[in-house]
Design a protein around this motif. Structure first.
Motif, PDB file in Angstrom:
ATOM      1  N   THR A 224    -103.054 -84.380  33.450  1.00 25.94           N
ATOM      2  CA  THR A 224    -102.723 -83.373  34.660  1.00 25.94           C
ATOM      3  C   THR A 224    -104.243 -82.772  35.038  1.00 25.94           C
ATOM      4  O   THR A 224    -104.734 -81.987  34.069  1.00 25.94           O
ATOM      5  N   HIS A 225    -104.447 -82.647  35.960  1.00 21.63           N
ATOM      6  CA  HIS A 225    -105.716 -81.979  36.675  1.00 21.63           C
ATOM      7  C   HIS A 225    -105.245 -80.407  37.106  1.00 21.63           C
ATOM      8  O   HIS A 225    -104.539 -80.641  38.081  1.00 21.63           O
ATOM      9  N   ILE A 226    -105.650 -79.283  36.685  1.00 22.12           N
ATOM     10  CA  ILE A 226    -105.176 -78.051  36.938  1.00 22.12           C
ATOM     11  C   ILE A 226    -106.453 -77.377  37.655  1.00 22.12           C
ATOM     12  O   ILE A 226    -107.485 -77.512  36.925  1.00 22.12           O
ATOM     13  N   LYS A 227    -106.268 -76.723  38.483  1.00 23.88           N
ATOM     14  CA  LYS A 227    -107.417 -75.949  39.217  1.00 23.88           C
ATOM     15  C   LYS A 227    -107.276 -74.330  39.003  1.00 23.88           C
ATOM     16  O   LYS A 227    -105.935 -74.111  39.279  1.00 23.88           O
ATOM     17  N   ASN A 228    -108.202 -73.679  38.708  1.00 22.72           N
ATOM     18  CA  ASN A 228    -107.905 -72.207  38.768  1.00 22.72           C
ATOM     19  C   ASN A 228    -108.815 -71.546  39.962  1.00 22.72           C
ATOM     20  O   ASN A 228    -109.851 -71.415  39.794  1.00 22.72           O
ATOM     21  N   GLU A 229    -108.198 -71.176  41.086  1.00 24.92           N
ATOM     22  CA  GLU A 229    -108.748 -70.516  42.035  1.00 24.92           C
ATOM     23  C   GLU A 229    -108.509 -68.989  42.151  1.00 24.92           C
ATOM     24  O   GLU A 229    -108.693 -68.301  43.194  1.00 24.92           O
ATOM     25  N   SER A 230    -108.020 -68.437  41.067  1.00 21.74           N
ATOM     26  CA  SER A 230    -107.776 -66.884  40.914  1.00 21.74           C
ATOM     27  C   SER A 230    -109.364 -66.319  40.492  1.00 21.74           C
ATOM     28  O   SER A 230    -110.414 -67.179  40.184  1.00 21.74           O
ATOM     29  N   ASP A 256    -102.082 -74.311  24.247  1.00 18.57           N
ATOM     30  CA  ASP A 256    -102.765 -73.605  25.546  1.00 18.57           C
ATOM     31  C   ASP A 256    -104.044 -73.945  25.585  1.00 18.57           C
ATOM     32  O   ASP A 256    -105.035 -74.304  24.914  1.00 18.57           O
ATOM     33  N   VAL A 257    -104.478 -73.764  26.948  1.00 11.26           N
ATOM     34  CA  VAL A 257    -105.710 -74.156  27.395  1.00 11.26           C
ATOM     35  C   VAL A 257    -106.235 -72.988  28.319  1.00 11.26           C
ATOM     36  O   VAL A 257    -105.824 -72.581  28.869  1.00 11.26           O
ATOM     37  N   PHE A 258    -107.549 -72.375  28.155  1.00 10.56           N
ATOM     38  CA  PHE A 258    -108.219 -71.509  28.968  1.00 10.56           C
ATOM     39  C   PHE A 258    -108.666 -72.247  30.098  1.00 10.56           C
ATOM     40  O   PHE A 258    -109.637 -73.333  29.941  1.00 10.56           O
ATOM     41  N   ILE A 259    -108.791 -71.676  31.367  1.00  7.99           N
ATOM     42  CA  ILE A 259    -109.593 -72.070  32.555  1.00  7.99           C
ATOM     43  C   ILE A 259    -110.225 -71.075  32.920  1.00  7.99           C
ATOM     44  O   ILE A 259    -109.698 -70.017  33.565  1.00  7.99           O
ATOM     45  N   ALA A 260    -111.533 -71.195  33.289  1.00  8.88           N
ATOM     46  CA  ALA A 260    -112.363 -69.996  33.814  1.00  8.88           C
ATOM     47  C   ALA A 260    -112.023 -69.962  35.150  1.00  8.88           C
ATOM     48  O   ALA A 260    -111.645 -70.890  35.845  1.00  8.88           O
ATOM     49  N   ALA A 261    -112.211 -68.742  35.886  1.00 10.19           N
ATOM     50  CA  ALA A 261    -112.082 -68.480  37.141  1.00 10.19           C
ATOM     51  C   ALA A 261    -112.977 -69.712  37.828  1.00 10.19           C
ATOM     52  O   ALA A 261    -114.198 -69.589  37.521  1.00 10.19           O
ATOM     53  N   GLY A 262    -112.466 -70.243  39.018  1.00  9.44           N
ATOM     54  CA  GLY A 262    -113.214 -71.174  39.789  1.00  9.44           C
ATOM     55  C   GLY A 262    -113.621 -72.541  39.096  1.00  9.44           C
ATOM     56  O   GLY A 262    -114.135 -73.279  39.720  1.00  9.44           O
ATOM     57  N   ASP A 263    -112.829 -72.588  37.847  1.00 10.95           N
ATOM     58  CA  ASP A 263    -112.929 -74.027  37.103  1.00 10.95           C
ATOM     59  C   ASP A 263    -111.927 -74.879  37.356  1.00 10.95           C
ATOM     60  O   ASP A 263    -110.573 -74.405  37.741  1.00 10.95           O
ATOM     61  N   ASP A 264    -111.716 -75.822  36.494  1.00 11.51           N
ATOM     62  CA  ASP A 264    -110.742 -76.929  36.587  1.00 11.51           C
ATOM     63  C   ASP A 264    -110.739 -77.423  35.089  1.00 11.51           C
ATOM     64  O   ASP A 264    -111.750 -77.725  34.393  1.00 11.51           O
ATOM     65  N   VAL A 265    -109.674 -78.148  34.851  1.00 12.95           N
ATOM     66  CA  VAL A 265    -109.546 -78.890  33.670  1.00 12.95           C
ATOM     67  C   VAL A 265    -108.657 -80.050  33.909  1.00 12.95           C
ATOM     68  O   VAL A 265    -107.694 -80.067  34.638  1.00 12.95           O
ATOM     69  N   SER A 266    -108.673 -80.890  32.925  1.00 17.83           N
ATOM     70  CA  SER A 266    -107.684 -82.029  32.833  1.00 17.83           C
ATOM     71  C   SER A 266    -107.208 -82.022  31.544  1.00 17.83           C
ATOM     72  O   SER A 266    -107.904 -82.244  30.475  1.00 17.83           O
ATOM     73  N   VAL A 267    -105.987 -81.961  31.402  1.00 12.79           N
ATOM     74  CA  VAL A 267    -105.425 -81.846  30.024  1.00 12.79           C
ATOM     75  C   VAL A 267    -104.600 -83.344  30.069  1.00 12.79           C
ATOM     76  O   VAL A 267    -103.527 -83.555  30.767  1.00 12.79           O
ATOM     77  N   THR A 268    -104.867 -83.988  28.943  1.00 13.00           N
ATOM     78  CA  THR A 268    -103.963 -85.155  28.595  1.00 13.00           C
ATOM     79  C   THR A 268    -103.337 -85.256  27.389  1.00 13.00           C
ATOM     80  O   THR A 268    -103.694 -84.711  26.291  1.00 13.00           O
ATOM     81  N   GLU A 269    -101.856 -85.495  27.517  1.00  7.58           N
ATOM     82  CA  GLU A 269    -100.928 -85.368  26.664  1.00  7.58           C
ATOM     83  C   GLU A 269    -100.363 -86.652  26.222  1.00  7.58           C
ATOM     84  O   GLU A 269     -99.800 -87.465  27.307  1.00  7.58           O
ATOM     85  N   GLU A 270    -100.415 -87.208  24.916  1.00  8.38           N
ATOM     86  CA  GLU A 270     -99.906 -88.291  24.613  1.00  8.38           C
ATOM     87  C   GLU A 270     -98.455 -88.272  24.493  1.00  8.38           C
ATOM     88  O   GLU A 270     -97.831 -87.350  24.070  1.00  8.38           O
ATOM     89  N   VAL A 271     -97.702 -89.367  24.856  1.00  9.65           N
ATOM     90  CA  VAL A 271     -96.321 -89.651  24.994  1.00  9.65           C
ATOM     91  C   VAL A 271     -95.830 -90.675  24.208  1.00  9.65           C
ATOM     92  O   VAL A 271     -96.399 -91.773  24.103  1.00  9.65           O
ATOM     93  N   VAL A 272     -94.663 -90.715  23.962  1.00 16.08           N
ATOM     94  CA  VAL A 272     -93.796 -91.829  23.256  1.00 16.08           C
ATOM     95  C   VAL A 272     -92.461 -91.757  23.933  1.00 16.08           C
ATOM     96  O   VAL A 272     -91.792 -90.677  23.646  1.00 16.08           O
ATOM     97  N   ILE A 273     -91.830 -92.900  24.107  1.00 17.14           N
ATOM     98  CA  ILE A 273     -90.513 -92.869  24.586  1.00 17.14           C
ATOM     99  C   ILE A 273     -89.836 -93.698  23.884  1.00 17.14           C
ATOM    100  O   ILE A 273     -90.351 -95.070  23.841  1.00 17.14           O
ATOM    101  N   GLU A 274     -88.949 -93.308  23.306  1.00 13.74           N
ATOM    102  CA  GLU A 274     -88.097 -94.456  22.285  1.00 13.74           C
ATOM    103  C   GLU A 274     -87.124 -95.117  23.111  1.00 13.74           C
ATOM    104  O   GLU A 274     -86.555 -94.627  24.071  1.00 13.74           O
ATOM    105  N   ASN A 275     -86.888 -96.516  22.973  1.00  6.85           N
ATOM    106  CA  ASN A 275     -86.117 -97.218  23.487  1.00  6.85           C
ATOM    107  C   ASN A 275     -86.035 -97.206  24.717  1.00  6.85           C
ATOM    108  O   ASN A 275     -84.890 -96.963  25.640  1.00  6.85           O
TER     109      ASN A 275
END
Length: 794
Positions: A224-230, A256-275
């Motif tokens: 997920t790519h998140i942008k902080n324009e605050s 939790d992830v810090f995003i500096a003002a005017g910056d952006d981050v990509s948060v990668t979360e691994e997932v597993v779905i059973e059956n």
């Protein structure tokens, strides 16, 4: 500064448990997070002012009020002088209180150059008619007053914009206008980006990918790519919720992830779905994914999408879907409708996909450009594999054209990467003389965007940089074509077959048998008005080519040319090699393909028989029956002619279900009835009657799985069917039919003429509705046949 976080679950397959604080279906304190004015997405397609330019000036002071999707001009059925030029769309909208909200305008498709201004300030110029773009209008908005957005749409020949070729030399049309949806999107200043707008390699927006998938578990990630324009640093986390068709939910939480003002981050979360429920062509299970951004216990943004879990693998001689070898049987499709060109609704996109599935196909190649998101969503839902394609056809030019083509690859992938239906990426300029440097670069770009083992590129040239070779059948010589292709490690999918090789008369095993046919009767390009001879020839051509393709050891699939008739920029007639006409009415070949799908494999595949004959005094007494049953019995006026197995010969021996042929001694007016048997039991039947004189009209509307949209513009075909006194369609009827809207005209219109001559017993008009909230009544009448009506309730 760009930050990318990879947050790992410790996964034990045997016990499928998590040892971290994150867990499947675990309800945590996050469950009670409060939503605070999250994202709002609105249809922004209504009540635009529109005007075409004459030279450099508007045509007049009177603006036409239009709704999106919109085409710059209603064209005739056969388009040989398509409108080209510049037009202007303008719309006012209120901004009462802007606050800290972000305002974006998302355009799904504008043909083909768009210059967007907000309050007289040019915000962006976008080149390319087939892929989306987003406008950040926030800095240009004025609070407490009406604001104006204006889009100048330029639809002129431009060799720098793929496909590049001028319209008078192009094999399809480039219909101008804002022809796909427009949305207004409002977000908080911390938000999930749009993947195309973010312009991040292997990033932007939401990226879902499953590395492994089987019936026990599926593992992958969501980025997920998140942008902080605050104006301040923000502390956020991501919550993911996958929901399956049973309502079961799988939840995952990031740290939790810090995003500096005017910056952006990509948060990668691994997932597993059973059956997991695996997506396939016969069981297209989808998951709803909700992605939420949380800050201080509040949901500050969220986005939803539908995706599927499936495993695909391509080898040198086979394609595998969820571990099973799968022969890819498909078709090609142009997105054009008659009269309105490209300006068709999401529902119309679905209806096209539905018809492709009805015809027995499990695959569609997008010719020769990316089609609408709604069409891909329909393919996801219905179970159609897709080969996506960048715009291109018989044109290549170094410089800006190449750079725009490379950008098309990026934008196409970023828009469509989460669709389970998309299995091949045609990052190749179709039938164009690409340089080796371009092909290598194009594939590097694709692999950078999707650096995964199941990313498969496709090119019409057998270059080592491609994963799949997709020649047209006519690109090789008869009679072998590509059957003796022996390039080591390179699988083949015949991207086009059944048309050009017969049109040019350089192909086929039975050409000598065609020597007594007229030139136009040898071709696969047959309008429905061509009658039995033409439609039987078309079906025979497709049968012969289909059968021939199956002899190739490295052939993993094929797609015929093509599903629907369409217009071409350089031609004064319809390209009529579709197995359905431009109005989506099937020809005989449609039923040949339907018969090649094994019964009971999905909801569209049932036992079927079809008699490819009108049974008139002029009909052939060699009666061909298409069926996917084991035996067929043919009856004439209730008397058994013969019960037999299918005809096996040199043009049917490889087919899954060869046709049946019955030789009758002579024509006798009356009824032919075919009965299909599996395991000795009757499972299907079909009958035709000798048509009498036209005596009645019947009106029908094409639903194809979708009713008229109640809230947004829609287009749908309405058919006036000419029948005899017994209800049989009269296939040679050409009566003039007059159509009128007797109720609902304030919110709907008929397109295609008030008076239409029937073709092969059916007259067609297009109904466009702006919204369907009131009853619509359509009347059809003829001096000879009287009057009838159809009532369409909301």
């Amino acid at each position: 500064m760009k930050i990318k976080f990879n947050l790992f679950y410790i996964l034990f397959v045997a016990i499928a448990a998590f040892t971290s604080c994150n867990s499947i279906n675990q309800i945590s304190s996050h469950e009670n997070d409060i939503a605070v004015s999250p994202r709002v997405t609105e249809n922004f397609g209504n009540d635009w002012q529109f005007q075409r330019l004459t030279g450099s000036a508007l045509e007049g002071s009177n603006w036409e009020i239009v709704n999106i999707p919109h085409t710059v001009r209603i064209e005739p059925l056969v388009v040989n002088d398509q409108w080209q030029g510049t037009s202007v769309y303008r719309k006012s909208f209120p901004v009462e209180l802007l606050g800290d909200k972000k305002w974006f305008f998302h355009f799904e498709g504008v043909m083909q150059e768009a210059r967007v201004s907000v309050n007289d300030s040019l915000v962006t110029t976008h080149k390319g008619g087939y892929l989306p773009f987003t406008v950040d209008a926030t800095p240009f908005l004025k609070e407490g007053q009406e604001n104006i957005i204006e889009v100048e749409v330029i639809n002129l020949d431009d060799t720098t914009i793929p496909p590049g070729k001028t319209l008078d030399m192009l094999d399809f049309n480039l219909y101008g206008g804002i022809y796909r949806n427009v949305h207004l999107i409002k977000t908080n200043p911390v938000y999930i980006t749009d993947a195309v707008h973010a312009d991040e390699v292997n990033g932007g927006g939401i990226l879902v990918h499953f590395d492994k998938a089987n019936e026990q578990y599926a593992t992958g990630f969501v980025q997920t790519h998140i942008k902080n324009e605050s104006d301040v640093r923000q502390l956020v986390s991501v919550r993911l919720t996958f929901s399956d068709r049973t309502g079961e939910k799988f939840r995952f939480f990031s740290r939790d992830v810090f995003i500096a003002a005017g910056d952006d981050v990509s948060v990668t979360e691994e997932v597993v779905i059973e059956n997991p429920f695996l997506w396939s062509t016969y069981n297209p299970d989808l998951y709803n994914l909700n992605v939420e951004i949380i800050s201080d216990g509040l949901v500050i943004d969220s986005r939803q999408l539908r995706t599927g879990i499936r495993d695909i693998r391509l080898t040198e001689d086979a394609f595998y879907l969820n571990g099973e070898k799968f022969f890819v049987n498909g078709t090609n499709r142009h997105q054009e409708y008659p009269y309105v060109g490209y300006a068709i609704s999401d529902e119309a996109q679905y209806r096209d996909a539905y018809k492709i599935k009805q015809a027995g196909f499990d695959f569609v190649r997008l010719s020769h450009y990316p089609h609408a998101t709604a069409f891909l969503e329909a393919c996801d839902e219905l179970g159609l594999l897709v080969m996506n394609a960048i715009p291109g056809w018989q044109y290549y030019e170094e410089g800006e054209f190449v750079e725009n083509a490379i950008q098309d690859i990026k934008d196409m992938v970023r828009r469509d990467r989460n669709h389970p239906s998309v299995v091949f990426w045609e990052n190749s300029l179709n039938e164009s003389e690409m340089t080796e440097e371009f092909m290598i670069r194009a594939n590097k770009v694709l692999k950078a965007e999707l650096p995964y083992d199941d990313t498969y590129s496709a090119g019409w040239i057998d270059h080592f940089s491609y994963d799949l070779f997709i020649p047209a059948r006519q690109h090789a010589k008869p009679p072998q074509y590509w059957n003796d292709y022996d390039e080591e490690g390179m699988p083949i999918l015949i991207a086009e077959y059944g048309d050009w090789e017969y049109y040019a008369q350089n192909a086929g095993f039975n050409q000598t048998a065609y020597s007594d046919l007229k030139e136009e009767e040898r071709s696969s390009r047959q309008l429905r008005s061509a009658g039995e001879i033409g439609m039987l020839q078309q079906a025979l051509n497709y049968q012969e080519a289909f059968n021939s393709n199956l002899r190739g050891e490295q052939t993993i699939g094929h797609s015929n040319w093509l599903m629907f008739d369409y217009n071409r920029g350089y031609a004064n007639d319809l390209e009529a090699s579709g197995i359905a006409d431009i109005f989506r009415i099937p020809k005989f070949a449609f039923y040949f393909y339907k018969s090649q799908k094994a019964p009971y494999t999905d909801e569209f595949s049932v036992p079927m028989v079809f008699i490819a004959n009108y049974w008139t005094p002029k009909s052939t007494t060699n009666v061909k029956v298409f069926s996917n049953t084991e035996e067929v019995a043919l009856y004439l006026n209730g008397e058994l002619v013969e019960r037999k197995k299918p005809e096996i010969n040199q043009i049917s021996e490889e087919l899954p279900f060869p046709p049946f042929e019955f030789d009758l001694e002579s024509f006798q007016a009356g009824e032919l009835r075919a009965v299909g048997y599996i395991n000795g039991e009757e499972v299907a039947s079909y009958k035709v009657r000798t048509p009498g004189k036209p005596s009645q009209l019947d009106l029908a509307m094409d639903h194809s799985g979708r009713s008229l949209s109640e809230e947004t513009p829609d287009v749908v075909f309405v058919y006036a069917i000419i029948r005899d006194e017994k209800g049989t369609v009269v296939p040679n009827a050409k009566n003039l039919i007059e159509f009128s809207l007797t109720e609902g005209a304030e919110n709907a219109e008929l397109i295609g003429g008030e008076a239409v001559n029937a073709e092969a017993g059916i007259a067609t008009v297009l109904l466009r509705t702006e919204s369907h909230t009131e009853r619509i009544v359509i009347t059809a009448s003829s001096e000879e046949l009287g009057e009838t009506e159809i009532i369409i309730e909301p």
